[in-house]
Design a protein around this motif. Structure first.
Motif, mmCIF file in Angstrom:
data_model
loop_
_atom_site.group_PDB
_atom_site.id
_atom_site.type_symbol
_atom_site.label_atom_id
_atom_site.label_comp_id
_atom_site.label_asym_id
_atom_site.label_seq_id
_atom_site.Cartn_x
_atom_site.Cartn_y
_atom_site.Cartn_z
ATOM 1 N N GLN A 183 36.342 111.736 41.217
ATOM 2 C CA GLN A 183 37.221 111.717 40.045
ATOM 3 C C GLN A 183 38.689 111.649 40.466
ATOM 4 N N LYS A 184 39.086 112.425 41.468
ATOM 5 C CA LYS A 184 40.477 112.392 41.943
ATOM 6 C C LYS A 184 40.860 111.012 42.468
ATOM 7 N N MET A 223 31.210 108.925 34.815
ATOM 8 C CA MET A 223 32.648 108.678 34.987
ATOM 9 C C MET A 223 33.152 107.655 33.972
ATOM 10 N N ASP A 224 32.255 106.821 33.474
ATOM 11 C CA ASP A 224 32.664 105.846 32.453
ATOM 12 C C ASP A 224 33.108 106.548 31.172
ATOM 13 N N GLN A 225 32.655 107.777 30.959
ATOM 14 C CA GLN A 225 33.105 108.555 29.797
ATOM 15 C C GLN A 225 34.528 109.073 30.014
ATOM 16 N N GLY A 281 33.883 103.539 53.856
ATOM 17 C CA GLY A 281 33.804 104.825 54.541
ATOM 18 C C GLY A 281 33.312 105.886 53.569
ATOM 19 N N SER A 282 33.718 107.117 53.784
ATOM 20 C CA SER A 282 33.280 108.230 52.950
ATOM 21 C C SER A 282 34.472 109.095 52.564
ATOM 22 N N LEU A 283 34.532 109.481 51.291
ATOM 23 C CA LEU A 283 35.573 110.406 50.837
ATOM 24 C C LEU A 283 35.374 111.793 51.417
ATOM 25 N N ASP A 310 43.173 105.584 53.819
ATOM 26 C CA ASP A 310 42.763 106.974 53.959
ATOM 27 C C ASP A 310 42.874 107.659 52.600
ATOM 28 N N PHE A 311 41.967 108.583 52.337
ATOM 29 C CA PHE A 311 41.988 109.349 51.084
ATOM 30 C C PHE A 311 42.763 110.629 51.332
ATOM 31 N N ILE A 312 43.849 110.768 50.615
ATOM 32 C CA ILE A 312 44.667 111.981 50.724
ATOM 33 C C ILE A 312 44.432 112.792 49.456
ATOM 34 N N GLN A 313 43.945 113.997 49.641
ATOM 35 C CA GLN A 313 43.639 114.844 48.483
ATOM 36 C C GLN A 313 44.907 115.511 48.000
#
Length: 162
Positions: free
Chosen positions: A17-18, A42-44, A128-130, A157-160
């Protein structure tokens, strides 16, 4: 058209979601398997986006397909988790299969390692993977942009953010 590509979230729906929230300009979200419950619904939350997904090797009992060919902006895109195409041993089989079915872009997960290469007319991308990156990679996802001038692919890269 901007497209977000996710895979192998393994139970971290919050991070899925993020990541979607961080990319409000994407029109479609493609999920390549391994814990479908992280993307379903998530479509909701994001009704303005299109969602497409396939099951992975950890999606036990799911009736979703293991691969899907979608067309976005006139471009054929193969979604697969990758385990059935032996992606841990290379992408040649996946590239050949993509060509055979008319896909211009081949997307796969399973390895948890980002991959972004162009192979003789086929764009091949693993986001890749979150949540569970491997081989010293960082948490990541994929972005595709299909424009009149061509196709751009990336695995940032995924930055939280808190």
């Amino acid at each position: 058209m901007k497209i977000l590509v996710l895979s192998d979230s393994h139970g971290r729906r919050d991070l899925v979601q993020k990541c979607i929230q961080q990319h409000p300009d994407t029109e479609a979200v493609l999920f390549l398997g391994d814990v479908l419950s992280d993307i379903k619904g998530m479509d909701q939350l994001f009704p303005e986006k299109q969602f497409f997904f396939v099951k992975g090797n950890c999606d036990y009992g799911s009736e979703e397909p293991t691969e899907r060919l979608v067309t976005l902006q006139g471009t054929g895109i193969l979604l697969t988790h990758g385990h059935a195409h032996g992606v841990k041993y290379g992408v040649n089989a996946l590239v050949g299969y993509s060509r055979k079915i008319g896909a211009k872009i081949a997307l796969f997960g399973h390895t948890h390692v980002p991959y972004n290469q162009y192979h003789d007319g086929i764009y091949v991308l693993n986001p890749g993977s979150l949540t569970l990156p491997r081989d010293f990679s960082k948490p990541s996802y994929g972005l595709i942009e299909i424009t009149p001038r061509g196709i751009l692919t990336n695995t940032p890269d995924f930055i939280q953010y808190r």
